[in-house]
Write a protein that holds these residues in place. Structure first.
Motif, mmCIF file in Angstrom:
data_model
loop_
_atom_site.group_PDB
_atom_site.id
_atom_site.type_symbol
_atom_site.label_atom_id
_atom_site.label_comp_id
_atom_site.label_asym_id
_atom_site.label_seq_id
_atom_site.Cartn_x
_atom_site.Cartn_y
_atom_site.Cartn_z
ATOM 1 N N ARG A 9 0.535 -1.069 -0.079
ATOM 2 C CA ARG A 9 -0.286 -0.149 -0.584
ATOM 3 C C ARG A 9 0.863 1.448 0.054
ATOM 4 O O ARG A 9 1.862 1.043 0.887
ATOM 5 N N ARG A 10 1.094 2.426 -1.284
ATOM 6 C CA ARG A 10 1.589 2.924 -1.561
ATOM 7 C C ARG A 10 0.915 4.772 -0.042
ATOM 8 O O ARG A 10 1.306 4.974 0.581
ATOM 9 N N ASP A 11 -0.855 4.167 -0.647
ATOM 10 C CA ASP A 11 -1.213 5.156 0.856
ATOM 11 C C ASP A 11 -2.678 4.863 0.013
ATOM 12 O O ASP A 11 -3.390 3.647 0.231
ATOM 13 N N SER A 12 -3.538 5.933 0.877
ATOM 14 C CA SER A 12 -5.025 5.032 1.128
ATOM 15 C C SER A 12 -6.156 4.775 0.130
ATOM 16 O O SER A 12 -6.279 3.776 0.050
#
Length: 106
Positions: A9-12
């Motif tokens: 996961r890079r961001d949400s």
């Protein structure tokens, strides 16, 4: 050697798709969940073939195809393709729908 496709996961909203610690694609899983043919709240029927093509592209498209081409044919033990994630949202995506797309192009 088997292929493990790992999600980080890079961001949400975005996830990196990696093979052998190399990022081959970035995907927005929420969009894949809403468009998938098995989604319970989908109001309009979806085309499973088109969805499979989108999944294949999300998993890296030609980069994934190159990795798959290097695999020996089943039932060789090194022909394994695995998806690794501890994220329930990513586990909910029916990634197996892209398998026929991957091999039909070879």
């Amino acid at each position: 050697m088997p292929i493990t496709i790992a999600f980080h996961r890079r961001d949400s909203h975005r996830v990196d798709v990696c093979i052998a610690d190399q990022t081959i694609a970035t995907v927005e899983p929420a969009a894949l969940l809403v468009e998938q043919p098995l989604f319970a709240q989908r109001h309009v029927p979806s085309d499973p073939l088109a969805y499979g093509q989108r999944l294949f592209a999300a998993l890296g498209g030609d980069k994934l195809r190159a990795a798959l081409t290097a695999l020996p044919r089943a039932p060789h033990p090194d022909s394994l393709i695995a998806i690794q994630t501890d994220d329930p949202a990513l586990a909910a995506v029916p990634w197996e729908l892209d398998s026929s797309i991957a091999y039909s192009a070879q």
